[in-house]
Design a protein around this motif. Structure first.
Motif, short mmCIF file in Angstrom:
data_model
loop_
_atom_site.label_atom_id
_atom_site.label_comp_id
_atom_site.label_asym_id
_atom_site.label_seq_id
_atom_site.Cartn_x
_atom_site.Cartn_y
_atom_site.Cartn_z
N SER A 195 74.59 2.59 33.76
CA SER A 195 74.13 3.68 34.62
C SER A 195 74.36 3.32 36.09
N GLY B 231 75.16 9.09 35.77
CA GLY B 231 74.32 7.91 35.91
C GLY B 231 72.86 8.21 35.62
N LEU C 7 72.35 8.84 31.81
CA LEU C 7 72.36 7.60 31.04
C LEU C 7 71.04 6.84 31.22
#
Length: 130
Positions: free
Chosen positions: A65, A77, A80
């Motif tokens: 991430s 990001g 995740l």
């Protein structure tokens, strides 16, 4: 001769630009594939019953991430990291409902498969970060 030189310079500039774009896209794709691989290794069948097993690599998801955020793919990001939080919560405080674990794994895989790179950093010719 000057036409040849102009064509050569234009070819080098456009080829270099496309090389950068492709490199950024490949970097994003590799991070996405690694995250999906980590999620797919999580198992719900094991000696302790219907809980998450094979979770050693889950702690790598925040690193992936962070790499996505470093490449300026903010949405991917954050998604995740959200997946990591859901999986990590289920690892350390498992719910009584085993179908919730299956749902988390299924939704996590679907979400990672659907992650898209941010277009602006992907096509920004002045950002050479990889």
């Amino acid at each position: 001769m000057s036409e040849f030189l102009t064509n050569l310079i234009m070819s080098l500039v456009t080829g270099g630009y496309m090389g950068i774009v492709v490199s950024k896209a490949v970097a994003f794709s590799n991070l996405k594939k690694e995250a999906l691989r980590i999620i797919r290794t999580i198992d719900t069948l094991g000696p302790k019953g219907n809980y998450f097993h094979n979770t050693e690599r889950v702690k790598e998801l925040p690193l992936l991430s962070s790499e996505l955020l470093g490449l300026k793919h903010q949405g991917a990001g954050r998604e995740l990291m959200r997946i990591f939080n859901a999986v990590n919560k289920e690892i350390y405080t498992p719910s009584e409902d085993p179908s919730l674990r299956s749902k988390i794994l299924e939704e996590s895989q679907v979400t990672v498969r659907k992650l898209k790179p941010s277009k602006k950093p992907l096509f920004n010719p002045f950002d050479l970060s990889l």
